[in-house]
Design a protein around this motif. Structure first.
Motif, PDB file in Angstrom:
ATOM      1  N   TYR A  52       0.864  -1.187   0.000  1.00 46.55           N
ATOM      2  CA  TYR A  52       0.000   0.000   0.000  1.00 46.55           C
ATOM      3  C   TYR A  52       0.901   1.237   0.000  1.00 46.55           C
ATOM      4  CZ  TYR A  52       1.045  -0.152   5.052  1.00 46.55           C
ATOM      5  OH  TYR A  52       1.685  -0.200   6.277  1.00 46.55           O
ATOM      6  N   VAL A  53       0.404   2.306  -0.588  1.00 49.25           N
ATOM      7  CA  VAL A  53       1.172   3.557  -0.629  1.00 49.25           C
ATOM      8  C   VAL A  53       1.318   4.093   0.797  1.00 49.25           C
ATOM      9  CG1 VAL A  53       1.190   5.950  -1.437  1.00 49.25           C
ATOM     10  CG2 VAL A  53       0.479   4.126  -2.987  1.00 49.25           C
ATOM     11  N   GLY A  54       2.559   4.420   1.167  1.00 51.76           N
ATOM     12  CA  GLY A  54       2.857   4.900   2.517  1.00 51.76           C
ATOM     13  C   GLY A  54       3.558   3.872   3.377  1.00 51.76           C
ATOM     14  N   MET A  55       3.635   2.624   2.880  1.00 47.31           N
ATOM     15  CA  MET A  55       4.247   1.567   3.699  1.00 47.31           C
ATOM     16  C   MET A  55       5.728   1.859   3.937  1.00 47.31           C
ATOM     17  SD  MET A  55       4.407  -1.661   1.038  1.00 47.31           S
ATOM     18  CE  MET A  55       5.498  -1.669  -0.381  1.00 47.31           C
ATOM     19  N   GLY A  56       6.127   1.667   5.181  1.00 50.53           N
ATOM     20  CA  GLY A  56       7.529   1.829   5.545  1.00 50.53           C
ATOM     21  C   GLY A  56       7.951   3.250   5.900  1.00 50.53           C
ATOM     22  N   LYS A  57       7.097   4.242   5.624  1.00 47.98           N
ATOM     23  CA  LYS A  57       7.526   5.643   5.800  1.00 47.98           C
ATOM     24  C   LYS A  57       7.802   5.996   7.266  1.00 47.98           C
ATOM     25  CE  LYS A  57       6.805  10.334   4.210  1.00 47.98           C
ATOM     26  NZ  LYS A  57       7.422  10.923   5.390  1.00 47.98           N
ATOM     27  N   GLU A  58       6.946   5.548   8.171  1.00 48.84           N
ATOM     28  CA  GLU A  58       7.164   5.850   9.594  1.00 48.84           C
ATOM     29  C   GLU A  58       8.479   5.262  10.090  1.00 48.84           C
ATOM     30  OE1 GLU A  58       2.627   6.284  11.343  1.00 48.84           O
ATOM     31  OE2 GLU A  58       4.003   4.846  12.238  1.00 48.84           O
ATOM     32  N   VAL A  63       6.102  -9.674   9.693  1.00 49.23           N
ATOM     33  CA  VAL A  63       7.022  -8.561   9.435  1.00 49.23           C
ATOM     34  C   VAL A  63       6.792  -8.031   8.022  1.00 49.23           C
ATOM     35  CG1 VAL A  63       9.440  -7.850   9.408  1.00 49.23           C
ATOM     36  CG2 VAL A  63       8.717  -9.688  10.936  1.00 49.23           C
ATOM     37  N   GLY A  64       6.495  -6.719   7.943  1.00 50.12           N
ATOM     38  CA  GLY A  64       6.233  -6.123   6.635  1.00 50.12           C
ATOM     39  C   GLY A  64       4.802  -5.649   6.532  1.00 50.12           C
ATOM     40  N   PRO A  65       4.413  -5.153   5.347  1.00 47.63           N
ATOM     41  CA  PRO A  65       3.090  -4.557   5.197  1.00 47.63           C
ATOM     42  C   PRO A  65       1.947  -5.562   5.322  1.00 47.63           C
ATOM     43  CG  PRO A  65       4.171  -4.774   3.064  1.00 47.63           C
ATOM     44  CD  PRO A  65       5.197  -5.118   4.095  1.00 47.63           C
ATOM     45  N   GLY A  66       0.810  -5.072   5.852  1.00 48.21           N
ATOM     46  CA  GLY A  66      -0.398  -5.888   5.901  1.00 48.21           C
ATOM     47  C   GLY A  66      -0.452  -6.863   7.062  1.00 48.21           C
ATOM     48  N   ARG A  67      -1.625  -7.513   7.194  1.00 48.47           N
ATOM     49  CA  ARG A  67      -1.823  -8.466   8.287  1.00 48.47           C
ATOM     50  C   ARG A  67      -2.469  -9.764   7.795  1.00 48.47           C
ATOM     51  NH1 ARG A  67      -3.988  -6.181  13.751  1.00 48.47           N
ATOM     52  NH2 ARG A  67      -2.912  -8.064  14.366  1.00 48.47           N
ATOM     53  N   ALA A  68      -2.333 -10.040   6.503  1.00 46.31           N
ATOM     54  CA  ALA A  68      -2.947 -11.245   5.934  1.00 46.31           C
ATOM     55  C   ALA A  68      -2.420 -12.522   6.587  1.00 46.31           C
ATOM     56  CB  ALA A  68      -2.708 -11.299   4.423  1.00 46.31           C
ATOM     57  N   LEU A  69      -1.108 -12.577   6.818  1.00 45.93           N
ATOM     58  CA  LEU A  69      -0.510 -13.789   7.392  1.00 45.93           C
ATOM     59  C   LEU A  69      -0.975 -14.021   8.821  1.00 45.93           C
ATOM     60  CD1 LEU A  69       3.166 -13.515   6.057  1.00 45.93           C
ATOM     61  CD2 LEU A  69       1.136 -14.411   4.918  1.00 45.93           C
ATOM     62  N   SER A  70      -1.169 -12.930   9.560  1.00 49.55           N
ATOM     63  CA  SER A  70      -1.697 -13.046  10.924  1.00 49.55           C
ATOM     64  C   SER A  70      -3.081 -13.687  10.891  1.00 49.55           C
ATOM     65  CB  SER A  70      -1.785 -11.663  11.580  1.00 49.55           C
ATOM     66  OG  SER A  70      -0.517 -11.052  11.629  1.00 49.55           O
ATOM     67  N   GLY A  71      -3.889 -13.280   9.909  1.00 51.13           N
ATOM     68  CA  GLY A  71      -5.223 -13.859   9.750  1.00 51.13           C
ATOM     69  C   GLY A  71      -5.165 -15.345   9.448  1.00 51.13           C
ATOM     70  N   PHE A  72      -4.229 -15.742   8.597  1.00 51.92           N
ATOM     71  CA  PHE A  72      -4.079 -17.168   8.275  1.00 51.92           C
ATOM     72  C   PHE A  72      -3.694 -17.973   9.516  1.00 51.92           C
ATOM     73  CE2 PHE A  72      -2.638 -15.882   3.712  1.00 51.92           C
ATOM     74  CZ  PHE A  72      -3.952 -15.640   3.355  1.00 51.92           C
ATOM     75  N   VAL A  73      -2.752 -17.424  10.301  1.00 50.92           N
ATOM     76  CA  VAL A  73      -2.299 -18.129  11.510  1.00 50.92           C
ATOM     77  C   VAL A  73      -3.462 -18.315  12.475  1.00 50.92           C
ATOM     78  CG1 VAL A  73      -0.783 -18.046  13.534  1.00 50.92           C
ATOM     79  CG2 VAL A  73       0.110 -17.389  11.291  1.00 50.92           C
ATOM     80  N   ARG A  74      -4.292 -17.276  12.627  1.00 50.26           N
ATOM     81  CA  ARG A  74      -5.455 -17.376  13.540  1.00 50.26           C
ATOM     82  C   ARG A  74      -6.416 -18.481  13.105  1.00 50.26           C
ATOM     83  NH1 ARG A  74      -5.050 -11.779  13.579  1.00 50.26           N
ATOM     84  NH2 ARG A  74      -4.334 -10.997  15.594  1.00 50.26           N
ATOM     85  N   LYS A  75      -6.556 -18.665  11.784  1.00 56.40           N
ATOM     86  CA  LYS A  75      -7.437 -19.721  11.275  1.00 56.40           C
ATOM     87  C   LYS A  75      -6.839 -21.106  11.518  1.00 56.40           C
ATOM     88  CE  LYS A  75     -10.855 -17.333   9.370  1.00 56.40           C
ATOM     89  NZ  LYS A  75     -10.817 -16.837   8.012  1.00 56.40           N
TER      90      LYS A  75
END
Length: 312
Positions: A14-20, A273-285
């Motif tokens: 996504y645009v803005g990732m990593g800027k902070e 680690v990195g943009p998004g939280r898709a992998l976290s969702g997979f782990v929860r499933k």
């Protein structure tokens, strides 16, 4: 605690990732600057400012996600967070190799730029397709895939988690298979906005070109255990790394089995680690009995540090 780091794959951008992280941590800034120098253009500008159209081109997406992920990794390491095992989804496996010390960041970022280009070029736009299938029994899904092979190429690209499997291949065959899966009880079949049928045999041209590029880089010994997408097993030797990465482009990603292996081996805490939280969702499933954190910006970093301190 036994901690695993999981690295984001394509689609998380996504645009803005990593800027902070870039603005607040010198180690993160150094990684983005290294990427710009290695690639010969301002990747950080693309990550921070876009436009979406450029960031979403596979050949740009891949180095952008890898760079953001490694910037986050460097901050995690600076904060004194140690880890016991690494894995990454598809493109994320290259970030995992950087974390494990197998591939240098400089080699990885130039390599995935080419990987993205090869994958983009392997199949003309509009010929291939991918769809996420939700709520479908694995055996029934495999049976439907086999039935639709007479229409054209259709294969399982990703076994993400019990509730999500991704199919890919030739557009007509994927659409036919999607219709059949819906008839047989799938909760939803969602066409994905991607530029090609990744992780299928249609990626063979990309796989062959990637072989030539991998052949040029030097590998180091693994300093941390790493799990391969292709086998859902530990990579035991440096000599296995290149053949597995070549095969990975055109093979199913066995993510669910990879997570289960880590859990069976005592991993109780996962950090995406990195943009998004898709992998976290997979782990929860896959398991409700593990701790899940992510690091992509200051807020998630602080939350992870606080959460880990409570577990210690």
């Amino acid at each position: 605690m036994k901690i695993a780091l999981l690295f984001s794959g394509q689609g998380a951008q996504y645009v803005g990732m990593g800027k902070e992280l870039y603005d607040n941590y010198e180690v993160a800034k150094k990684i983005f600057n290294e990427a710009d120098e290695a690639l010969g253009f301002s990747l950080k500008s693309m990550c921070f400012e876009g436009p979406d159209t450029e960031l979403n081109k596979t050949e740009n997406t891949q180095p952008a996600i890898l760079t953001t992920s490694i910037a986050a990794l460097k901050v995690i390491q600076e904060k004194g967070i140690s880890f016991d095992v690494v894995a990454g989804l598809s493109l994320g496996e290259y970030s995992a190799h950087v974390a494990a010390g197998t591939i240098s960041f400089n080699d990885a970022v130039t390599l995935v730029k080419k990987r993205g280009f090869f994958m983009q070029e392997a199949v003309p736009l509009g010929v291939g397709a991918m769809s996420a299938v939700l709520g479908m029994d694995k055996d029934v899904l495999n049976s439907c895939v086999n039935e639709c092979k007479e229409v054209g190429v259709v294969e399982v690209a990703n076994y993400n988690c019990p509730d999500q499997i991704v199919i890919a291949g030739e557009k007509d065959a994927v659409e036919k298979c999607g219709t059949l899966l819906s008839e047989r009880g799938a909760k939803r079949v969602i066409p994905l906005t991607v530029s090609g049928p990744f992780h299928t045999s249609m990626m063979k041209p990309a796989s062959e070109r990637l072989f030539g590029e991998l052949d040029k880089i030097e590998l180091n010994e693994l300093s941390i255990p790493l799990i391969s997408n292709v086998t859902a097993e530990y990579v035991n030797s440096t000599t296995d790394v290149k053949p597995l990465l070549v095969k990975q482009v055109m093979s199913s990603v066995k993510w669910e089995d990879s997570i289960k292996l880590m859990i069976n081996d005592g991993v109780d805490t996962f950090i995406e680690v990195g943009p998004g939280r898709a992998l976290s969702g997979f782990v929860r499933k896959i398991s409700r009995n593990v701790n899940i954190f992510n690091v992509e910006d200051i807020k998630s970093l602080d939350k992870t540090i606080e959460g880990l301190s409570k577990l210690n």
